[in-house]
Motif scaffolding. Structure first.
Motif, PDB file in Angstrom:
ATOM      1  N   UNK A 116     -12.098  66.950  11.617  1.00  0.00           N
ATOM      2  CA  UNK A 116     -12.239  68.356  11.226  1.00  0.00           C
ATOM      3  C   UNK A 116     -11.276  69.161  12.088  1.00  0.00           C
ATOM      4  N   UNK A 117     -10.531  70.069  11.463  1.00  0.00           N
ATOM      5  CA  UNK A 117      -9.463  70.775  12.172  1.00  0.00           C
ATOM      6  C   UNK A 117      -9.626  72.280  12.082  1.00  0.00           C
ATOM      7  N   UNK A 118      -9.093  72.954  13.124  1.00  0.00           N
ATOM      8  CA  UNK A 118      -8.933  74.408  13.081  1.00  0.00           C
ATOM      9  C   UNK A 118      -7.458  74.715  13.259  1.00  0.00           C
ATOM     10  N   UNK A 119      -6.885  75.470  12.321  1.00  0.00           N
ATOM     11  CA  UNK A 119      -5.467  75.804  12.324  1.00  0.00           C
ATOM     12  C   UNK A 119      -5.270  77.255  12.749  1.00  0.00           C
ATOM     13  N   UNK A 120      -4.296  77.464  13.653  1.00  0.00           N
ATOM     14  CA  UNK A 120      -3.961  78.798  14.139  1.00  0.00           C
ATOM     15  C   UNK A 120      -2.676  79.270  13.444  1.00  0.00           C
ATOM     16  N   UNK A 121      -2.516  80.581  13.331  1.00  0.00           N
ATOM     17  CA  UNK A 121      -1.270  81.152  12.828  1.00  0.00           C
ATOM     18  C   UNK A 121      -0.720  82.098  13.882  1.00  0.00           C
ATOM     19  N   UNK A 122       0.512  81.883  14.286  1.00  0.00           N
ATOM     20  CA  UNK A 122       1.091  82.658  15.383  1.00  0.00           C
ATOM     21  C   UNK A 122       1.786  83.923  14.918  1.00  0.00           C
ATOM     22  N   UNK A 123       1.961  84.079  13.589  1.00  0.00           N
ATOM     23  CA  UNK A 123       2.567  85.290  13.046  1.00  0.00           C
ATOM     24  C   UNK A 123       2.167  85.426  11.585  1.00  0.00           C
ATOM     25  N   UNK A 124       2.442  86.600  11.009  1.00  0.00           N
ATOM     26  CA  UNK A 124       2.110  86.842   9.604  1.00  0.00           C
ATOM     27  C   UNK A 124       2.920  85.943   8.669  1.00  0.00           C
ATOM     28  N   UNK A 125       4.082  85.503   9.112  1.00  0.00           N
ATOM     29  CA  UNK A 125       4.923  84.642   8.269  1.00  0.00           C
ATOM     30  C   UNK A 125       4.398  83.204   8.219  1.00  0.00           C
ATOM     31  N   UNK A 126       3.522  82.844   9.140  1.00  0.00           N
ATOM     32  CA  UNK A 126       2.859  81.540   9.157  1.00  0.00           C
ATOM     33  C   UNK A 126       3.845  80.371   9.159  1.00  0.00           C
ATOM     34  N   UNK A 127       4.897  80.507   9.953  1.00  0.00           N
ATOM     35  CA  UNK A 127       5.905  79.448  10.043  1.00  0.00           C
ATOM     36  C   UNK A 127       5.471  78.373  11.034  1.00  0.00           C
TER      37      UNK A 127
END
Length: 221
Positions: A116-127
């Motif tokens: 089971x994973x949790x994914x982070x997004x470091x910016x609105x562009x989600x690169x």
């Protein structure tokens, strides 16, 4: 009557506009729920250890490099489940026993792992998308070669897994992945050495606990 018709038409137009707005909002919130990755993985076993009955000593297990395939399903943009598939061949020795080092041949390990994973997004562009995960694995031992002894049997075993990594998006579909996992795996082993010493059967408890370091490419769909 005309007023009633006008009111009905007005409410109808409002309803149509509301439905269209909802459809547009849902489409704007859509994201690709599936992704698949293909990695090259180094399987490293620095934490191997064993309790070997009768003859004492420890275990030595070789490292390996393998291809690995995984499938991920996103329940939301942050929470996902990943199924990891790969198999590796390892050479095995009993070392520092009262009889010296003993070649125990080789074994193939197939440890399907679900995290089971949790994914982070470091910016609105989600690169750039780092993630952490934890889960379980069930390791199957097969195609065992016994080496210098008559036979070696490994018990299939349930273990645990921890994971950290990141995806680097190249475009809306393709990405580069870097991943590290730790499997916590123990198995009971029975070594039939009756070809060396009549009646000698040696039990052992082996902790493998490998690290898996991978890099690869993936696709969202």
């Amino acid at each position: 009557m005309r007023k009633i018709v006008f009111v009905i038409m007005a409410f109808s137009l409002m309803a149509v506009n509301f439905v269209n707005a909802q459809d547009k909002e849902e489409k704007s919130n859509e994201f690709k729920r599936w992704q698949v990755r293909l990695r090259g993985v180094g399987v490293v076993t620095p934490n191997q250890s064993a309790k070997i009955g009768i003859i004492g000593g420890d275990v030595q297990i070789s490292d390996a490099f393998i291809p690995e395939l995984d499938f991920t399903y996103f329940f939301t943009e942050h929470f996902a489940a990943e199924l990891i598939l790969g198999t590796a061949k390892h050479d095995v020795k009993a070392i520092n026993t009262i009889a010296g080092d003993i070649d125990l041949g080789s074994a193939w390990l197939l440890p399907p792992t679900l995290t089971a994973q949790y994914h982070f997004y470091t910016s609105d562009k989600k690169i750039f998308k780092p993630y952490i995960g934890a889960g379980v694995n069930y390791t199957l031992f097969y195609n065992v070669k016994s080496g210098a002894v008559a036979d070696v049997k490994y018990d299939n075993a349930l273990g645990y897994a921890a994971q950290v990594g990141f995806d680097l998006m190249l475009d809306d579909t393709f990405f580069i992945n870097v991943d590290a996992k730790r499997l916590f795996l123990s198995t009971d082993v029975t070594v039939d050495a009756t070809n060396l010493v009549p009646g000698l059967v040696v039990p052992a408890e082996v902790d493998i606990d490998p690290w898996l370091f991978g890099i690869g490419v993936g696709m969202k769909f």
